[in-house]
Design an enzyme around this catalytic site. Structure first.
Site, PDB file in Angstrom:
ATOM      1  N   GLY A  47       0.853  -1.183   0.000  1.00 45.51           N
ATOM      2  CA  GLY A  47       0.000   0.000   0.000  1.00 45.51           C
ATOM      3  C   GLY A  47       0.886   1.229   0.000  1.00 45.51           C
ATOM      4  O   GLY A  47       1.935   1.233   0.657  1.00 45.51           O
ATOM      5  N   THR A  48       0.488   2.257  -0.715  1.00 51.62           N
ATOM      6  CA  THR A  48       1.417   3.374  -0.898  1.00 51.62           C
ATOM      7  C   THR A  48       1.031   4.610  -0.089  1.00 51.62           C
ATOM      8  O   THR A  48       1.201   4.604   1.118  1.00 51.62           O
ATOM      9  CB  THR A  48       1.587   3.677  -2.395  1.00 51.62           C
ATOM     10  OG1 THR A  48       0.291   3.853  -2.972  1.00 51.62           O
ATOM     11  CG2 THR A  48       2.274   2.515  -3.095  1.00 51.62           C
TER      12      THR A  48
END
Length: 264
Positions: A47-48
Site C-alpha cells: 500500500g502506498t
C-alpha cells in the site's frame, strides 16, 4: 489459579483481561507473522500513499487506492483508511496484507478494552498501543515486510483533533498539523506544507487532500490518483467531535473532478 462462579465462565486470574492480544498470547492463539529469511524478500503487494492533516473540526485522513508489487499495479481498489473506533482512524502503508491484519487486531483490541473497562482508551493511549503493535512486527520489517501506519482521532478531553506518525521500528510521533507516509509521503508533505492554513473547512480540507494526492500521483508511479474513467476515488474520512465519518463517494467524486479539471 482458577476462579469460577456457579455455571459462569471459568477464568484464570493470571491472564490479562484488558488487552485482547495479551489474552491471545496467554492462550497461545495470537497471530504470528514469521519468516526464516531463507527464501529472500517476498514480493507482496504494498500500500502506498496516505496522509492526514488538521482542519477546523478535527482531522481529515486520505489514502490513494493503488497497491503495487515490484513494478506492477497489484490492485486498484485497496482500502487504506479504516476506523479504529468511533473517534479515531488509522491509515496503512507498507505490506498490505500484514497491515490490514494489524488494523483488524487493533480494532479488536480497542473494542475489547472498551467492553472490559467500560470506557474508551485515551487518544494517546491508543497511539501508544498502535506503536507497540508496529514494534512487535520488527522481525518482519527486517524481511522487507514493514508496516508504517498513520493514526488520528478526536481527543475528547482536549476537544481537538490530533494525529500521529510512526516509523518502521514502532517510534510514535505526534504531528502538529499534518503528516503523510508511504512511497509518496514525502511529496504529499511538501505539497500540504505549501497549502495548509489554520481553520480549513471540511470542504477546503477535502479539496486540499485531493489536490495533494493528484500532485503526488504525478511524481510517484506507486500512487494512484482519482480514476474518473473507472470510478475509483481516494478513501477519505474525517474524525471530529461528531466522531468518525467516511465522506460519501459522490462528494469525493465531484470534488475530484473539479480538482483534476484545473490541474496543470
Amino acid at each position: 489459579m482458577t476462579e469460577s462462579s456457579g455455571d459462569g465462565l471459568v477464568l484464570d486470574s493470571g491472564i490479562p483481561a484488558s488487552s485482547f492480544a495479551a489474552l491471545l498470547r496467554a492462550r497461545g492463539l495470537d497471530p504470528k507473522w514469521e519468516t526464516d529469511g531463507s527464501s529472500g524478500v517476498l514480493d507482496a503487494p504494498e500500500g502506498t500513499t496516505v496522509l492526514a492533516f488538521r482542519y477546523d473540526d478535527g482531522v481529515i485522513m486520505a489514502g490513494d487506492r493503488r497497491a503495487t508489487a515490484g513494478h506492477y499495479v497489484a490492485h486498484r481498489r485497496v482500502q487504506k483508511v479504516y476506523p479504529a473506533d468511533s473517534y479515531s482512524a488509522v491509515a496503512i502503508s507498507g505490506t498490505a496484507g500484514i497491515a490490514i491484519e494489524l488494523v483488524r487486531l487493533f480494532q479488536t483490541e480497542l473494542e475489547h478494552y472498551e467492553k472490559i473497562e467500560g470506557r474508551r482508551l485515551s487518544l494517546p493511549g491508543k497511539a501508544n498501543h498502535l506503536a507497540s503493535m508496529v514494534r512487535r512486527h520488527l522481525p518482519m520489517a527486517f524481511q522487507g515486510l514493514g508496516v508504517v501506519p498513520l493514526f488520528c482521532g478526536f481527543d475528547e478531553q482536549l476537544e481537538q483533533g490530533r494525529l500521529y506518525s510512526y516509523d518502521v521500528v514502532g517510534g510514535s510521533y505526534e504531528e502538529t498539523d499534518y503528516a503523510a507516509t508511504g512511497s509518496g509521503g514525502r511529496d504529499a508533505r511538501l505539497y500540504i506544507r505549501t497549502k495548509f492554513t489554520d481553520g480549513l473547512t471540511e470542504t477546503g480540507a477535502l479539496e486540499l487532500a485531493l489536490e495533494a494526492l493528484v500532485a503526488v500521483a504525478e511524481e510517484d508511479t506507486a500512487t494512484g490518483g482519482p480514476d474518473l474513467k473507472r470510478g475509483i476515488y481516494p478513501n477519505i474520512v474525517t474524525v471530529s467531535s461528531r466522531g468518525y465519518a467516511e465522506l460519501p463517494d459522490a462528494m469525493v467524486a465531484e470534488m475530484a473532478r473539479t480538482v483534476m479539471e484545473r490541474s496543470p
